[in-house]
Design an enzyme around this catalytic site. Structure first.
Site, PDB file in Angstrom:
ATOM      1  N   ASN A   9       0.588  -1.260   0.006  1.00  0.00           N
ATOM      2  CA  ASN A   9       0.023  -0.013  -0.356  1.00  0.00           C
ATOM      3  C   ASN A   9       0.925   1.413   0.044  1.00  0.00           C
ATOM      4  O   ASN A   9       1.213   1.593   1.359  1.00  0.00           O
ATOM      5  CB  ASN A   9      -1.183  -0.125   0.903  1.00  0.00           C
ATOM      6  CG  ASN A   9      -1.762   1.107   0.945  1.00  0.00           C
ATOM      7  OD1 ASN A   9      -1.910   1.727   0.190  1.00  0.00           O
ATOM      8  ND2 ASN A   9      -2.194   1.708   2.965  1.00  0.00           N
ATOM      9  N   TRP A  10       1.269   2.063  -1.216  1.00  0.00           N
ATOM     10  CA  TRP A  10       1.811   3.418  -1.478  1.00  0.00           C
ATOM     11  C   TRP A  10       1.285   3.945  -0.399  1.00  0.00           C
ATOM     12  O   TRP A  10       2.136   4.774  -0.592  1.00  0.00           O
ATOM     13  CB  TRP A  10       2.307   3.153  -2.495  1.00  0.00           C
ATOM     14  CG  TRP A  10       3.172   2.203  -3.424  1.00  0.00           C
ATOM     15  CD1 TRP A  10       3.402   0.856  -2.602  1.00  0.00           C
ATOM     16  CD2 TRP A  10       3.778   2.123  -4.781  1.00  0.00           C
ATOM     17  NE1 TRP A  10       4.709   0.352  -4.262  1.00  0.00           N
ATOM     18  CE2 TRP A  10       4.683   1.514  -4.717  1.00  0.00           C
ATOM     19  CE3 TRP A  10       4.059   2.962  -5.976  1.00  0.00           C
ATOM     20  CZ2 TRP A  10       5.140   0.925  -6.439  1.00  0.00           C
ATOM     21  CZ3 TRP A  10       3.824   2.858  -7.357  1.00  0.00           C
ATOM     22  CH2 TRP A  10       4.514   2.061  -7.344  1.00  0.00           C
ATOM     23  N   LYS A  11       0.147   4.336  -0.116  1.00  0.00           N
ATOM     24  CA  LYS A  11      -0.847   5.917   0.166  1.00  0.00           C
ATOM     25  C   LYS A  11      -0.837   6.667  -0.868  1.00  0.00           C
ATOM     26  O   LYS A  11      -0.232   6.457  -1.754  1.00  0.00           O
ATOM     27  CB  LYS A  11      -0.504   5.530   1.603  1.00  0.00           C
ATOM     28  CG  LYS A  11       0.099   4.361   2.696  1.00  0.00           C
ATOM     29  CD  LYS A  11       0.342   4.859   3.896  1.00  0.00           C
ATOM     30  CE  LYS A  11       0.073   3.002   4.771  1.00  0.00           C
ATOM     31  NZ  LYS A  11      -0.210   3.432   5.635  1.00  0.00           N
ATOM     32  N   HIS A  96      -9.876   1.456   4.861  1.00  0.00           N
ATOM     33  CA  HIS A  96      -8.258   1.504   5.454  1.00  0.00           C
ATOM     34  C   HIS A  96      -8.324   2.413   6.592  1.00  0.00           C
ATOM     35  O   HIS A  96      -9.238   3.437   7.173  1.00  0.00           O
ATOM     36  CB  HIS A  96      -7.432   2.285   5.148  1.00  0.00           C
ATOM     37  CG  HIS A  96      -5.817   2.423   5.194  1.00  0.00           C
ATOM     38  ND1 HIS A  96      -5.289   3.319   6.223  1.00  0.00           N
ATOM     39  CD2 HIS A  96      -4.772   1.196   5.565  1.00  0.00           C
ATOM     40  CE1 HIS A  96      -4.107   2.534   6.667  1.00  0.00           C
ATOM     41  NE2 HIS A  96      -3.837   1.395   5.449  1.00  0.00           N
ATOM     42  N   GLU A  98      -6.611   4.925   8.071  1.00  0.00           N
ATOM     43  CA  GLU A  98      -6.590   6.217   7.323  1.00  0.00           C
ATOM     44  C   GLU A  98      -8.039   7.073   7.131  1.00  0.00           C
ATOM     45  O   GLU A  98      -8.013   7.916   6.977  1.00  0.00           O
ATOM     46  CB  GLU A  98      -5.425   6.727   6.877  1.00  0.00           C
ATOM     47  CG  GLU A  98      -4.197   6.137   7.043  1.00  0.00           C
ATOM     48  CD  GLU A  98      -2.626   5.265   6.713  1.00  0.00           C
ATOM     49  OE1 GLU A  98      -2.617   5.979   5.506  1.00  0.00           O
ATOM     50  OE2 GLU A  98      -1.706   4.902   7.404  1.00  0.00           O
ATOM     51  N   GLU A 168      -5.388  -5.130  10.782  1.00  0.00           N
ATOM     52  CA  GLU A 168      -4.250  -3.592  11.109  1.00  0.00           C
ATOM     53  C   GLU A 168      -4.806  -2.583  12.147  1.00  0.00           C
ATOM     54  O   GLU A 168      -5.040  -2.004  12.154  1.00  0.00           O
ATOM     55  CB  GLU A 168      -4.170  -2.404   9.476  1.00  0.00           C
ATOM     56  CG  GLU A 168      -3.930  -3.568   8.488  1.00  0.00           C
ATOM     57  CD  GLU A 168      -3.650  -1.899   7.481  1.00  0.00           C
ATOM     58  OE1 GLU A 168      -2.519  -2.325   6.734  1.00  0.00           O
ATOM     59  OE2 GLU A 168      -4.028  -1.188   7.634  1.00  0.00           O
ATOM     60  N   GLY A 174       2.643   2.330  10.623  1.00  0.00           N
ATOM     61  CA  GLY A 174       3.368   3.696  10.913  1.00  0.00           C
ATOM     62  C   GLY A 174       4.030   3.550  12.000  1.00  0.00           C
ATOM     63  O   GLY A 174       4.595   5.359  12.179  1.00  0.00           O
ATOM     64  N   SER A 214       3.989  -2.001  10.322  1.00  0.00           N
ATOM     65  CA  SER A 214       4.474  -1.871  11.179  1.00  0.00           C
ATOM     66  C   SER A 214       5.229  -3.641  10.354  1.00  0.00           C
ATOM     67  O   SER A 214       6.341  -4.527  10.828  1.00  0.00           O
ATOM     68  CB  SER A 214       5.198  -1.592  12.075  1.00  0.00           C
ATOM     69  OG  SER A 214       5.219  -0.124  12.494  1.00  0.00           O
ATOM     70  N   GLY A 235       2.888  -0.671   4.505  1.00  0.00           N
ATOM     71  CA  GLY A 235       3.043   0.675   3.944  1.00  0.00           C
ATOM     72  C   GLY A 235       4.641   0.256   3.662  1.00  0.00           C
ATOM     73  O   GLY A 235       5.257   0.747   2.855  1.00  0.00           O
ATOM     74  N   GLY A 236       5.143   1.137   4.913  1.00  0.00           N
ATOM     75  CA  GLY A 236       6.197   1.738   4.171  1.00  0.00           C
ATOM     76  C   GLY A 236       7.060   1.163   3.484  1.00  0.00           C
ATOM     77  O   GLY A 236       7.647   0.696   2.911  1.00  0.00           O
TER      78      GLY A 236
HETATM   79  P1  13P Z   1       3.306   0.316   7.721  1.00  0.00           P
HETATM   80  O1  13P Z   1       3.428  -0.937   7.247  1.00  0.00           O
HETATM   81  O2  13P Z   1       3.940   2.047   7.029  1.00  0.00           O
HETATM   82  O3  13P Z   1       3.010   0.238   9.278  1.00  0.00           O
HETATM   83  O4  13P Z   1       1.892   0.967   6.911  1.00  0.00           O
HETATM   84  C1  13P Z   1       0.880  -0.733   7.085  1.00  0.00           C
HETATM   85  C2  13P Z   1      -0.372  -0.320   6.652  1.00  0.00           C
HETATM   86  O5  13P Z   1      -0.964   0.984   7.291  1.00  0.00           O
HETATM   87  C3  13P Z   1      -0.597  -0.848   5.668  1.00  0.00           C
HETATM   88  O6  13P Z   1      -2.428  -0.997   4.373  1.00  0.00           O
END
Ligand code: 13P
Length: 256
Positions: A9-11, A96, A98, A168, A174, A214, A235-236
């Protein structure tokens, strides 16, 4: 056995054609030949068309990060699921944290989006998870059960079997603070129990449940080795080809 699924997930990152091309072209050779893992890149809308062209003959599938529940109309700024489908998007992340926290998406809105996605054969990845205060107050399972009840309301078992769930925990996103494999496994088992009650045993056993929060190359293998963790939403660490490919390989190793 359930096939693991890794979603990057590149956000709101890697959103220019140049930077996404560079990342995808580095990733493709690193994961070539891995067929025991479904690999998804959920990219920003601005690069989906380019990404489709780059990925079309590879083992990497394209995903988007959000959609509306109508196909067309006066919805300024929204994105139509059928437009996404039309340009080759196969997976869609819904709900998600977010989207829920920053953009105030409710479980019932996510339910509408989910039904729409299923109706046009987009493959949904539905995120659920608790806040830190909820976990500390011992309410994790209550929250998860509520999210499942409302988000999956009125779905048939056949429809639910086409959904991927991403657990999640919001406190792990994050933050560098991963849930331990045991903490994640406990909730994944709980999710299956709820699904068994609400749908049936076959559906509960079939559905893939990813962990997200994470995930890094260093912790991926221990997470994926748990029986009920079917890969991850990353994510990251999905922003670099090298780290994402190591996570994908960890999922591949867990599928034996
Ligand atoms: P991180 O891997 O950066 O913690 O993000 C997880 C995430 O929100 C994937 O959708």
């Amino acid at each position: 056995m359930r096939k693991p699924i890794i979603g990057g997930n590149w956000k709101m990152n890697r959103g220019t054609p140049h930077e996404s091309k560079e990342m995808l072209e580095s990733l493709i050779p690193l994961v070539e030949g891995i067929n025991n893992v479904d690999i998804i890149i959920a990219a920003p809308f601005t690069v989906l068309i380019n990404a489709y062209e780059i990925l079309k003959n590879t083992n990497i599938k394209l995903g988007a990060q959000n959609m509306y529940f109508e196909d067309k109309g006066a919805y300024t700024g929204e994105i139509s699921p059928s437009f996404l489908k039309d340009i080759g998007v196969e997976y869609i992340i819904l709900g998600h944290s977010e989207r829920r926290d920053i953009f105030k998406e409710s479980d019932s809105l996510i339910n509408k989006k989910l039904k729409k996605a299923l109706s046009i054969n987009l493959k949904p990845i539905v995120c659920i998870g608790e806040h830190l205060e909820e976990r500390e107050a011992g309410k994790t399972k209550e929250i998860i059960e509520y999210q499942i009840n409302v988000t999956f309301k009125d779905l048939t078992s056949e429809e639910l079997q086409r959904v991927v769930i991403a657990y999640e925990p919001i406190w792990a996103i994050g933050t560098g603070k991963t849930a331990t494999p045991e903490q994640a496994e406990e909730i994944h088992i709980f999710i299956r129990e709820i699904l068994k009650k609400k749908f049936n045993e076959e559906t509960a056993n079939m559905i893939r449940i990813q962990y997200g929060g994470s995930i890094k190359p260093i912790n991926a293998e221990d997470l994926f080795n748990k029986e009920n963790i079917d890969g991850g939403l990353v994510g990251g660490a999905s922003l670099q080809a090298n780290s994402l490919s190591q996570i994908i390989k960890a999922a591949d190793n867990s599928y034996r």
